[in-house]
Design an enzyme around this catalytic site. Structure first.
Site, PDB file in Angstrom:
ATOM      1  N   ASP A   1       3.962 -14.083  11.991  1.00 17.75           N
ATOM      2  CA  ASP A   1       2.647 -14.561  11.568  1.00 17.75           C
ATOM      3  C   ASP A   1       1.648 -13.397  11.631  1.00 17.75           C
ATOM      4  OD1 ASP A   1       0.092 -15.713  11.483  1.00 17.75           O
ATOM      5  OD2 ASP A   1       0.746 -17.553  12.471  1.00 17.75           O
TER       6      ASP A   1
ATOM      7  N   HIS B   1      -2.082  10.583   0.477  1.00 13.75           N
ATOM      8  CA  HIS B   1      -2.149   9.183   0.057  1.00 13.75           C
ATOM      9  C   HIS B   1      -2.187   9.067  -1.464  1.00 13.75           C
ATOM     10  CE1 HIS B   1      -3.182   4.982  -0.014  1.00 13.75           C
ATOM     11  NE2 HIS B   1      -4.313   5.244  -0.633  1.00 13.75           N
TER      12      HIS B   1
ATOM     13  N   GLU C   1       0.812  -1.226   0.000  1.00 13.55           N
ATOM     14  CA  GLU C   1       0.000   0.000   0.000  1.00 13.55           C
ATOM     15  C   GLU C   1       0.847   1.279   0.000  1.00 13.55           C
ATOM     16  OE1 GLU C   1      -2.995   0.227   3.066  1.00 13.55           O
ATOM     17  OE2 GLU C   1      -3.991   1.906   2.060  1.00 13.55           O
TER      18      GLU C   1
ATOM     19  N   LYS D   1      -7.757  -0.467  11.305  1.00 11.64           N
ATOM     20  CA  LYS D   1      -7.082  -0.858  10.047  1.00 11.64           C
ATOM     21  C   LYS D   1      -5.862   0.039   9.840  1.00 11.64           C
ATOM     22  CE  LYS D   1      -6.395  -0.901   5.366  1.00 11.64           C
ATOM     23  NZ  LYS D   1      -5.528  -0.002   4.577  1.00 11.64           N
TER      24      LYS D   1
END
Ligand SMILES: CC(C)(COP(=O)([O-])OP(=O)([O-])OC[C@H]1O[C@@H](n2cnc3c(N)ncnc32)[C@H](O)[C@@H]1OP(=O)([O-])[O-])[C@@H](O)C(=O)NCCC(=O)NCCSC(=O)C[C@@](C)(O)CC(=O)[O-]
Ligand SMILES: NC(=O)C1=CN([C@@H]2O[C@H](COP(=O)(O)OP(=O)(O)OC[C@H]3O[C@@H](n4cnc5c(N)ncnc54)[C@H](OP(=O)(O)O)[C@@H]3O)[C@@H](O)[C@H]2O)C=CC1
Length: 427
Positions: free
Chosen positions: A277, A376, A83, A261
């Site tokens: 993990d 962004h 991202e 998130k």
């Protein structure tokens, strides 16, 4: 060499020059991060030993976040993510945090728990007490499975027993609480749970069924805090708006999911880069986001301190290791751990938590001020330009036009690219 975590102008260097610069700034031999070069990264032979039916290797970009100071020491943070703007945002918030000393972190002991589900117990309350009476015997049996872990100072610390009513029956569930030291610990505790299950079931008066780690790793917490200066943020109104943004996330599950998130943008990227993990960490984080009253809420808290700055905190389970799993076998993970300079799993867990907080703060700050799209999308524009067919040489010019036009869309990128090529052909 002193480690400041700062590298001026890293973004302006070539990929190769960045590798040299980060190694130099971290005080490590450039050879230690050679695996960041795909030519020296994970090979198919190693990959074939890691999972099943290997047919290839997926490349994910690995960036290095700058500006982090954690417990007074500068650190450069490897982040693996697809991202755009994640690495820039973490570096940006870490830079702002430096004015007040960066991030302060702490952790509980690295305790993971394995559950042993016992079914068919006629007297569950009495079964629970019988198991607690046999605590020492069960702990000794579990510890005998992993003498190496005990030798390293780990091993079972306690036994807890819960009674869990369900639609299919009432279960006695024994929890082995294990200090796993520098391991993530799943294999270690699963081995113990399988080894003691039959004896535990015999003592409880039932039959053992599931014997597995719980990913609700709420006895293995890491914490980070930082102060973001009101002046650097643009003043009291910006601070108030950041607090409003965080308050909505605390109260509204729809906002909390997105807020969290944002935290995981940072956390998962470092977890992946270090071969840990991601699913275990994500499961732990989201289970921790449920309040005792059963409501999904935000993992971080932003408050206004006495001086009017933002005091930001984050606490969540952080089950990551430096031994076991892919951390030891993946050459890129090894290089990432070398760059971080961590010697214990707790140090890694705390840096990851600091990155989660920085990432969260950068996003919330952007949202509470100019909005997410400027920062962004101007970075995401490179993906859009590439998708539209721009070559590596054409990408900068196409991105500059997309950002200037405030239209970061594929169709506009195609038009811009066609214009650019037409102009070139004419000149
Ligand atoms: C994108 C920025 C950082 C621009 O912010 P800016 O103020 O334009 O940046 P700047 O050019 O003034 O640079 C400030 C620092 O940012 C870093 N930086 C800045 N640009 C770069 C770059 N190209 N490459 C590398 N580093 C960069 C760099 O560290 C630099 O300082 P330096 O170290 O150079 O002295 C800012 O707008 C920002 O922090 N935005 C937030 C972006 C974000 O959160 N992205 C995540 C994806 S969106 C999402 O998934 C989550 C979300 C938003 O939904 C979560 C939520 O809702 O809470
Ligand atoms: N629900 C989940 O999250 C599950 C996750 N997993 C997977 O389990 C893996 C992680 O398990 P984990 O137990 O960490 O891996 P390993 O079993 O590979 O490593 C742990 C072992 O390493 C040895 N060891 C050596 N040095 C140390 C040290 N300093 N501190 C602690 N242990 C040390 C210990 O003994 P010894 O050498 O004797 O083994 C210990 O048992 C991950 O790949 C994860 O994906 C698996 C099942 C379920």
């Amino acid at each position: 060499m002193s480690r400041t975590g700062r590298i001026q102008g890293l973004r302006d260097l070539s990929v190769e020059a960045r590798r040299t610069a980060v190694a130099e700034a971290a005080g490590v031999d450039p050879g230690a991060v050679a695996a960041f070069d795909p030519a020296h990264g994970l090979g198919t032979v190693q990959a074939d030993h890691m999972i099943e039916n290997v047919t290839g290797i997926l490349g994910v970009p690995l960036g290095v976040a700058t500006n982090f100071v954690v417990n007074g020491a500068g650190v450069l943070v490897p982040m693996a993510t697809e991202e755009a703007s994640v690495v820039a945002a973490a570096s940006n918030a870490a830079k702002i945090a430096r004015a007040h000393g960066g991030f302060t972190t702490s952790s509980t002991e690295p305790i993971m728990q394995a559950q042993i589900q016992i079914v068919g117990v006629a007297d569950p309350e009495a079964g629970r007490v019988r198991l607690l009476e046999a605590r020492d015997e069960l702990i000794a049996l579990a510890n005998a499975q992993d003498p190496k872990l005990v030798e390293f100072g780990g091993g079972v610390r306690d036994l807890a027993v819960r009674i869990v009513p369900s639609r299919a029956g009432t279960y006695v569930v024994a929890h082995l609480q294990v200090d796993v030291r520098d391991a993530m610990g799943a294999n270690a505790v699963n081995t113990m749970a399988e080894a003691v299950a039959a004896r535990a079931a015999e003592i409880a008066g039932g039959t053992s069924l599931l014997r597995i780690l719980t990913n609700k790793a709420d006895l293995r917490l890491s914490r980070a805090r930082a102060v973001f200066d009101a002046g650097a943020l643009g003043g009291a109104e910006v601070v108030d708006n950041i607090i409003h943004a965080a308050a909505l996330a605390e109260s509204d599950p729809y906002r909390a999911a997105t807020h969290n998130k944002g935290i995981m943008n940072g956390i998962s990227a470092v977890v992946l880069a270090t071969g840990n993990d991601t699913r275990a960490v994500e499961a732990g984080a989201h289970s921790h986001a449920v309040s005792p009253a059963g409501r999904y809420t935000s993992l971080s808290r932003f408050e206004k301190d006495l001086d009017g700055n933002v005091a930001a905190t984050l606490e969540l389970p952080m089950p990551v290791g430096l031994v076991g799993g892919a951390t030891k076998v993946h050459p890129v993970a090894q290089a990432a751990i070398t760059l971080l300079g961590v010697r214990a799993a707790a140090e890694l867990a705390e840096i990851i938590t600091a990155v989660g907080l920085a990432q969260n703060f950068a996003a919330v700050r952007a949202l509470a001020t100019e909005g997410i799209q400027r920062g962004h999308m101007s970075l995401h524009a490179r993906n859009i330009a590439t998708t539209a067919g721009a070559t590596a040489e054409e990408v900068p010019a196409v991105v500059a036009r997309l950002v200037a036009d405030k239209r970061v869309h594929a169709d506009h990128a195609e038009r811009v690219l066609a214009d650019l090529r037409a102009t070139r052909t004419r000149s």
